[in-house]
Write an enzyme that holds these catalytic residues in place. Sequence first.
Site, mmCIF file in Angstrom:
data_model
loop_
_atom_site.group_PDB
_atom_site.id
_atom_site.type_symbol
_atom_site.label_atom_id
_atom_site.label_comp_id
_atom_site.label_asym_id
_atom_site.label_seq_id
_atom_site.Cartn_x
_atom_site.Cartn_y
_atom_site.Cartn_z
ATOM 1 C CB SER A 9 -0.911 0.003 1.235
ATOM 2 O OG SER A 9 -1.789 -1.087 1.211
ATOM 3 C CE LYS A 13 2.174 2.477 4.520
ATOM 4 N NZ LYS A 13 1.490 1.585 3.544
ATOM 5 C CE LYS A 22 -5.241 -1.113 2.277
ATOM 6 N NZ LYS A 22 -3.974 -1.865 2.287
#
Length: 330
Positions: A132, A275, A207
């Site tokens: 990701s 993140k 995502k």
Amino acid sequence: MWLHRLGRARVQAVHHHRRKLRLAAVRAPLNYLGDEMTNIAFIGLGIMGNPMAVHLANAGHSVTGVDHSPERTAALVEAGGRAVPSIAEAVKGADVICVMVPDSPDVQDVLAGENGVFQTAETGALIIDFSSIRPDVTQQLAEQARAIGFRLLDAPVSGGEAGAKNAALSIMVGGEADDFAQAKPIFDAVGKTVVHVGPSGSGQTVKAANQLIVAANIQAVAEAVVFLEAYGVDTKAALEVLGGGLAGSTVLNQKKENMLSRSFEPGFRIDLHHKDMGIVTSAAREAGVVVPLGALVAQLVASARANGDGKLDHSALLRGVERLSGKDVS
């Protein structure tokens, strides 16, 4: 960087690699999918990558794994796969190269760094990045891959450790439709819901949206748990009935036991969700989209990390609610 932690790998001579690139344009497409065994390199055997690589080996593929922590390769070897110490050795003869590492710089290092995939793999190979990362980084890497004879799909996953272990991941795939079609057997071996969502970078964009929804949902469940407990309600029973109504969700089903037992063994670490929330807020700003709830949840995730919870499962956002409520969190 991820690649440098593996040590310097043996690589092909530069003139030989350039010759491969010149031949790439006339090389016949690889016929490696369908029912035939595929030679797969799997780079990154952490919480998610390890069970995914095992599933691919169990599906009959020849899987070679590499990780900067060699002990992580044990499960793959037990399943019939092979472990090697470098990316160069992992990708040798690989038709498909799977990557599952933590962040954008790690993917850049693995693919485009010194002794990385672009330098050492056979041109024509299909690269599937399950990591990701930022959509713009994916787009840049896809362009770079095409220019030197590789194909790249961005295929981030959702479902956490449980989804990886049960081969029940949701996989959102960006890239060329033909490449997606060829890679479908690989995706089907590790996932349950597999959807091609658009060109390169689209998987990472979807995502990011997923991570926004998940973080907001976890935060809401955490607040509900602390609220219910404050009133002495049978919280387990309450969550059972809530799960059967409109408040029900996969997050509630999968994370309620973590919260009730205060057991936060990582299935997906707060560090990684921090993140991802950075990706969400940055990409939203670039698109001129306002995400006020996303910005708030991003700050709450950042606060959890700042308070030392980064290595815990993201259900540990509950601890942040308790801190704000004046409770002792040890």
